[in-house]
Design an enzyme around this catalytic site. Structure first.
Site, short mmCIF file in Angstrom:
data_model
loop_
_atom_site.label_atom_id
_atom_site.label_comp_id
_atom_site.label_asym_id
_atom_site.label_seq_id
_atom_site.Cartn_x
_atom_site.Cartn_y
_atom_site.Cartn_z
N ALA A 65 0.87 -1.17 0.00
CA ALA A 65 0.00 0.00 0.00
C ALA A 65 0.91 1.22 0.00
O ALA A 65 2.08 1.15 0.38
CB ALA A 65 -0.87 -0.01 1.25
N GLY A 108 0.89 -5.10 1.02
CA GLY A 108 -0.34 -5.22 0.24
C GLY A 108 -0.10 -5.87 -1.12
O GLY A 108 -1.03 -6.47 -1.68
N GLU A 111 -0.24 -9.43 -0.43
CA GLU A 111 -1.64 -9.77 -0.12
C GLU A 111 -2.50 -9.78 -1.39
O GLU A 111 -3.39 -10.62 -1.54
CB GLU A 111 -2.19 -8.77 0.91
CG GLU A 111 -1.55 -8.98 2.28
CD GLU A 111 -1.77 -7.83 3.25
OE1 GLU A 111 -1.66 -6.67 2.83
OE2 GLU A 111 -2.07 -8.11 4.43
N GLU A 131 5.49 -4.96 6.92
CA GLU A 131 4.80 -3.87 7.61
C GLU A 131 5.38 -3.59 8.99
O GLU A 131 5.34 -2.48 9.49
CB GLU A 131 3.29 -4.19 7.74
CG GLU A 131 2.52 -4.17 6.43
CD GLU A 131 2.49 -5.51 5.71
OE1 GLU A 131 3.36 -6.38 5.97
OE2 GLU A 131 1.57 -5.70 4.88
N1 DAK Z 1 4.62 3.33 -0.66
C1 DAK Z 1 4.98 4.50 -1.21
N2 DAK Z 1 6.09 4.67 -1.95
C2 DAK Z 1 6.87 3.62 -2.13
C3 DAK Z 1 6.57 2.35 -1.57
C4 DAK Z 1 5.36 2.23 -0.81
N3 DAK Z 1 4.95 1.07 -0.30
N4 DAK Z 1 7.55 1.48 -1.92
C5 DAK Z 1 8.43 2.20 -2.65
N5 DAK Z 1 8.03 3.46 -2.79
C6 DAK Z 1 8.69 4.55 -3.49
C7 DAK Z 1 9.89 5.07 -2.71
O1 DAK Z 1 9.49 6.00 -1.74
C8 DAK Z 1 10.69 5.71 -3.83
O2 DAK Z 1 10.11 6.95 -4.13
P1 DAK Z 1 11.04 8.26 -4.42
O3 DAK Z 1 11.86 8.44 -3.21
O4 DAK Z 1 11.84 7.87 -5.64
O5 DAK Z 1 10.03 9.35 -4.69
C9 DAK Z 1 10.44 4.77 -5.01
O6 DAK Z 1 9.24 4.07 -4.71
C10 DAK Z 1 11.56 3.77 -5.22
O7 DAK Z 1 11.77 3.08 -3.99
P2 DAK Z 1 13.22 2.87 -3.33
O8 DAK Z 1 14.11 4.03 -3.66
O9 DAK Z 1 13.00 2.55 -1.90
O10 DAK Z 1 13.72 1.59 -4.16
P3 DAK Z 1 14.69 0.43 -3.67
O11 DAK Z 1 14.96 -0.38 -4.89
O12 DAK Z 1 15.85 0.98 -2.91
O13 DAK Z 1 13.84 -0.43 -2.63
C11 DAK Z 1 11.84 -1.59 -1.86
C12 DAK Z 1 12.72 -1.14 -3.08
C13 DAK Z 1 10.55 -2.16 -2.43
C14 DAK Z 1 12.60 -2.70 -1.11
C15 DAK Z 1 11.60 -0.39 -0.92
O14 DAK Z 1 11.06 0.69 -1.71
C16 DAK Z 1 10.65 -0.69 0.19
O15 DAK Z 1 11.05 -1.28 1.20
N6 DAK Z 1 9.38 -0.25 0.04
C17 DAK Z 1 8.40 -0.34 1.08
C18 DAK Z 1 7.92 -1.77 1.24
C19 DAK Z 1 6.88 -1.89 2.35
O16 DAK Z 1 7.16 -1.53 3.50
N7 DAK Z 1 5.69 -2.35 2.00
C20 DAK Z 1 4.59 -2.47 2.94
C21 DAK Z 1 3.80 -1.18 2.92
S1 DAK Z 1 2.44 -1.22 4.08
C22 DAK Z 1 -5.12 -2.20 4.15
C23 DAK Z 1 -4.75 -2.96 3.07
C24 DAK Z 1 -3.41 -3.15 2.79
C25 DAK Z 1 -2.45 -2.55 3.58
C26 DAK Z 1 -2.82 -1.77 4.64
C27 DAK Z 1 -4.16 -1.60 4.92
N8 DAK Z 1 -6.50 -2.02 4.47
C28 DAK Z 1 -7.49 -2.82 3.75
C29 DAK Z 1 -6.89 -1.11 5.43
C30 DAK Z 1 -1.07 -2.73 3.22
C31 DAK Z 1 -0.07 -2.09 3.85
C32 DAK Z 1 1.26 -2.11 3.24
O17 DAK Z 1 1.50 -2.69 2.22
#
Ligand code: DAK
Length: 257
Positions: A65, A108, A111, A131
Site C-alpha cells: 500500500a 499489500g 496480499e 509492515e
Molecule cells: N509506498 C509509497 N512509496 C513507495 C513504496 C510504498 N509502499 N515502496 C516504494 N516506494 C517509493 C519510494 O518511496 C521511492 O520513491 P522516491 O523516493 O523515488 O520518490 C520509489 O518508490 C523507489 O523506492 P526505493 O528508492 O526505496 O527503491 P529500492 O529499490 O531501494 O527499494 C523496496 C525497493 C521495495 C525494497 C523499498 O522501496 C521498500 O522497502 N518499500 C516499502 C515496502 C513496504 O514496507 N511495504 C509495505 C507497505 S504497508 C489495508 C490494506 C493493505 C495494507 C494496509 C491496509 N487495508 C485494507 C486497510 C497494506 C499495507 C502495506 O502494504
C-alpha cells in the site's frame, strides 16, 4: 476512461490488468486500488472474458500500500476510508485470477498476489510482509492467507521479522504454483489463463468457490458445499456438452450456459 495507474488489455478471453505506477514501485495508492477493483469487476461482468491475469512490472509486482497515503492517517480516517470493503470486492471476483509476479510483492502487494487463485513467480520474485518495519502489521489478509499457505513458523518470520522469501522458497513453501524465468513469467501466466479460459465457465466459477471454501469451513461442511455445487452443474448445458464431446471424441464447445 483509461485508468491512470493500470494498463488494461485483452487477449482472446483473457483480461489482463497490469499495475503501472513505476515511479512508486507500483505502490497501491487509494486511486490505484479504486481503478484496480473497477477493472477486475468489469472483467468479471464481461461475457467475453473467462480468466483474468494480474501483473506488475518486470522489476516489481507491487511494493505494498502507499505508505504516503497512510503516514498521517488517524484511526477515524482509516475507518472512514473503509478500504477493507475494496479488498473484499477483489476476494469476490468469481472468475479465475492468475497473478504473474516479477520482483517485489511486498505488504499489500503480497496480499494482492495471495488474493489471486494461482501465483506464477519469476525467478526474481521476492515475497514479504514487511509492515512491521514501519510500525504496523499486515492489514489485508497477510497474517491469515500467508499462514495458511506457508505454515506458522515461516509466516511468523515474515510477519514478525520482515523476512523476504524468494521464488524458490515460495514454491517449496506452497505459496506459488510455479517458478519461471523472468522473461517468460507473464507469457507463462497468460498460457495458463488461456488454457483455463477454454474450460466450462460456470464450472470454473463454482470450482473456484469450492476451493476457496476450504479456507474457512470444516471438512464436513466443505464436502457438503462441494457436493451441492457438483450436483448443480448437471443443470448446465456445458455439462451435457462436455460429456457428449468426450464420448463423441471431439472438442467441447462451452457457452457458459
Ligand atoms: N509506498 C509509497 N512509496 C513507495 C513504496 C510504498 N509502499 N515502496 C516504494 N516506494 C517509493 C519510494 O518511496 C521511492 O520513491 P522516491 O523516493 O523515488 O520518490 C520509489 O518508490 C523507489 O523506492 P526505493 O528508492 O526505496 O527503491 P529500492 O529499490 O531501494 O527499494 C523496496 C525497493 C521495495 C525494497 C523499498 O522501496 C521498500 O522497502 N518499500 C516499502 C515496502 C513496504 O514496507 N511495504 C509495505 C507497505 S504497508 C489495508 C490494506 C493493505 C495494507 C494496509 C491496509 N487495508 C485494507 C486497510 C497494506 C499495507 C502495506 O502494504
Amino acid at each position: 476512461m483509461q485508468p491512470n495507474h493500470l494498463i488494461l488489455r485483452r487477449e482472446g478471453a483473457v483480461g489482463v490488468v497490469q499495475l503501472h505506477r513505476p515511479d512508486a514501485m507500483n505502490a497501491l495508492s487509494l486511486e490505484l486500488m479504486i481503478e484496480l477493483v473497477d477493472a477486475l469487476e468489469a472483467y468479471d461482468r464481461d461475457g467475453d472474458i473467462r480468466c483474468i491475469v494480474v501483473t506488475g512490472g518486470p522489476k516489481v509486482f507491487a511494493a505494498g500500500a502507499d505508505i504516503r497515503d497512510m503516514a498521517e492517517a488517524t484511526v477515524a480516517e482509516m475507518v472512514r476510508r473503509n478500504q477493507f470493503a475494496r479488498w473484499e470486492r477483489i476476494r469476490n471476483i468469481s472468475k479465475p485470477v492468475v497473478a504473474a509476479v516479477c520482483g517485489y510483492a511486498l505488504g499489500g502487494g503480497c496480499e494482492l498476489a495471495m488474493l489471486a487463485d494461482i501465483i506464477v513467480a519469476s525467478e526474481t520474485a521476492q515475497f514479504g510482509q514487511p509492515e512491521i518495519n514501519i510500525g504496523v502489521m499486515p492489514g489485508a489478509g497477510g497474517t491469515q492467507r500467508l499462514t495458511r499457505a506457508v505454515g506458522k513458523s515461516l509466516a511468523m518470520e515474515m510477519v514478525l521479522n520482515g523476512r523476504f522469501i524468494g521464488a524458490r522458497e515460495a514454491l517449496s513453501a506452497g505459496l506459488v504454483s510455479r517458478v519461471v524465468a523472468a522473461e517468460t513469467c507473464l507469457t507463462e501466466a497468460m498460457r495458463i489463463a488461456e488454457e483455463i479460459s477454454r474450460r466450462a465457465p460456470v464450472a470454473l466459477r463454482l470450482a473456484k468457490q469450492a476451493v476457496l471454501a476450504a479456507y474457512d469451513t470444516t471438512l464436513s461442511a466443505g464436502l457438503l458445499h462441494e457436493r451441492a455445487l457438483f450436483y448443480s452443474l448437471f443443470a448446465t448445458e456445458d455439462q451435457k456438452e462436455g460429456m457428449a464431446a468426450f464420448i463423441g471424441k471431439r472438442k467441447a464447445k462451452y457457452e457458459g450456459k
